[in-house]
Write a protein that holds these residues in place. Structure first.
Motif, mmCIF file in Angstrom:
data_model
loop_
_atom_site.group_PDB
_atom_site.id
_atom_site.type_symbol
_atom_site.label_atom_id
_atom_site.label_comp_id
_atom_site.label_asym_id
_atom_site.label_seq_id
_atom_site.Cartn_x
_atom_site.Cartn_y
_atom_site.Cartn_z
ATOM 1 N N LEU A 93 -37.947 64.717 18.757
ATOM 2 C CA LEU A 93 -37.895 63.507 17.923
ATOM 3 C C LEU A 93 -36.817 62.552 18.426
ATOM 4 O O LEU A 93 -37.009 61.326 18.406
ATOM 5 C CB LEU A 93 -37.642 63.878 16.460
ATOM 6 N N ARG A 94 -35.705 63.102 18.876
ATOM 7 C CA ARG A 94 -34.638 62.260 19.416
ATOM 8 C C ARG A 94 -35.141 61.526 20.665
ATOM 9 O O ARG A 94 -34.920 60.326 20.822
ATOM 10 C CB ARG A 94 -33.411 63.109 19.754
ATOM 11 N N THR A 95 -35.845 62.257 21.544
ATOM 12 C CA THR A 95 -36.399 61.650 22.756
ATOM 13 C C THR A 95 -37.422 60.574 22.390
ATOM 14 O O THR A 95 -37.402 59.476 22.963
ATOM 15 C CB THR A 95 -37.064 62.731 23.637
ATOM 16 N N GLN A 96 -38.262 60.891 21.428
ATOM 17 C CA GLN A 96 -39.250 59.907 20.992
ATOM 18 C C GLN A 96 -38.568 58.694 20.381
ATOM 19 O O GLN A 96 -38.976 57.549 20.619
ATOM 20 C CB GLN A 96 -40.221 60.520 19.970
ATOM 21 N N ILE A 103 -37.784 70.539 18.024
ATOM 22 C CA ILE A 103 -38.383 69.412 17.305
ATOM 23 C C ILE A 103 -37.385 68.269 17.202
ATOM 24 O O ILE A 103 -37.727 67.096 17.412
ATOM 25 C CB ILE A 103 -38.872 69.860 15.903
ATOM 26 N N ILE A 104 -36.116 68.608 16.903
ATOM 27 C CA ILE A 104 -35.082 67.563 16.803
ATOM 28 C C ILE A 104 -34.903 66.876 18.151
ATOM 29 O O ILE A 104 -34.830 65.639 18.228
ATOM 30 C CB ILE A 104 -33.758 68.174 16.298
ATOM 31 N N ALA A 105 -34.864 67.667 19.228
ATOM 32 C CA ALA A 105 -34.704 67.078 20.561
ATOM 33 C C ALA A 105 -35.915 66.206 20.907
ATOM 34 O O ALA A 105 -35.760 65.108 21.450
ATOM 35 C CB ALA A 105 -34.527 68.182 21.604
ATOM 36 N N GLU A 155 -34.523 83.103 13.986
ATOM 37 C CA GLU A 155 -34.038 82.594 15.274
ATOM 38 C C GLU A 155 -35.094 81.705 15.929
ATOM 39 O O GLU A 155 -34.774 80.637 16.450
ATOM 40 C CB GLU A 155 -33.668 83.767 16.195
ATOM 41 N N ASP A 156 -36.362 82.162 15.878
ATOM 42 C CA ASP A 156 -37.448 81.351 16.436
ATOM 43 C C ASP A 156 -37.566 80.023 15.706
ATOM 44 O O ASP A 156 -37.765 78.971 16.329
ATOM 45 C CB ASP A 156 -38.781 82.105 16.358
ATOM 46 N N ALA A 157 -37.446 80.061 14.379
ATOM 47 C CA ALA A 157 -37.529 78.833 13.591
ATOM 48 C C ALA A 157 -36.366 77.901 13.921
ATOM 49 O O ALA A 157 -36.545 76.676 14.029
ATOM 50 C CB ALA A 157 -37.532 79.161 12.098
ATOM 51 N N ARG A 158 -35.182 78.466 14.090
ATOM 52 C CA ARG A 158 -34.023 77.646 14.438
ATOM 53 C C ARG A 158 -34.224 76.989 15.799
ATOM 54 O O ARG A 158 -33.991 75.789 15.974
ATOM 55 C CB ARG A 158 -32.752 78.501 14.441
#
Length: 183
Positions: free
Chosen positions: A108-111, A104-106, A95-98
């Motif tokens: 990277l999306r923001t970046q 991380i996806i959010a 769950e923590d990894a998810r």
């Protein structure tokens, strides 16, 4: 008949052939008592010791087996609890990894969006600069062309840079006013 034969005949009549002689009975009883005494004194105690050892071995073995079974059950229960705890920890890690993956996806999306906006802004800035440069070049070319046309129409040579600049500026202002009216 002789006296001996009469005694023997009298004894034979009183003697039962199914009963052994008295001395045989006495010696058999003595031998049986000696064997019984030896058996009772030596064999029976040793047999009781062996029987007691076997009983203790069996009872002790059953007790040890029961203790071992209880210990095995306790270990099994402990292992099952550890397995459940390990599964809970693994589920928490997943769950923590998810969640970290979503973060991380959010991120990277923001970046990516920021980088995209920066690239678009840089592109627009570059397009403005190129447009301004092209407009300046076109104005200069248009000004030269206008001066050349004006010289041909007017018939005089416009060498004075002040006159030339005023003429070009007036012509461009007229062009801007014409294109503004069309829109």
């Amino acid at each position: 008949m002789s006296a001996n034969s009469l005694i023997l005949a009298a004894e034979e009549e009183s003697h039962n052939p199914l009963l052994p002689a008295t001395y045989d009975i006495v010696w058999s009883i003595v031998a049986l008592a000696i064997v019984g005494l030896v058996f009772w004194k030596f064999v029976l105690p040793r047999a009781q010791e062996v029987l007691a050892e076997r009983t203790d071995g069996i009872v002790g073995g059953l007790k040890r087996a029961s203790d071992a079974q209880l210990e095995a059950d306790a270990l099994l229960k402990q292992r099952e609890e550890q397995l459940l705890e390990t599964r809970a920890v693994a589920a928490q890690i997943r769950e923590d990894a998810r969640l970290r993956g979503q973060e991380i996806i959010a991120e990277l999306r923001t970046q990516g969006e920021a980088e995209s906006a920066r690239i678009v802004a840089a592109g627009r800035s570059q397009l403005r600069a190129e447009r301004d440069q092209i407009v300046a070049e076109l104005r200069a070319d248009l000004g030269r062309t206008a001066v050349d046309l004006a010289e041909k129409i007017v018939g005089e040579h416009l060498e004075d840079s002040v006159k030339r600049g005023q003429t070009v500026d007036r012509f461009l202002a007229d062009l801007d006013a014409t294109s503004a009216q069309r829109k």
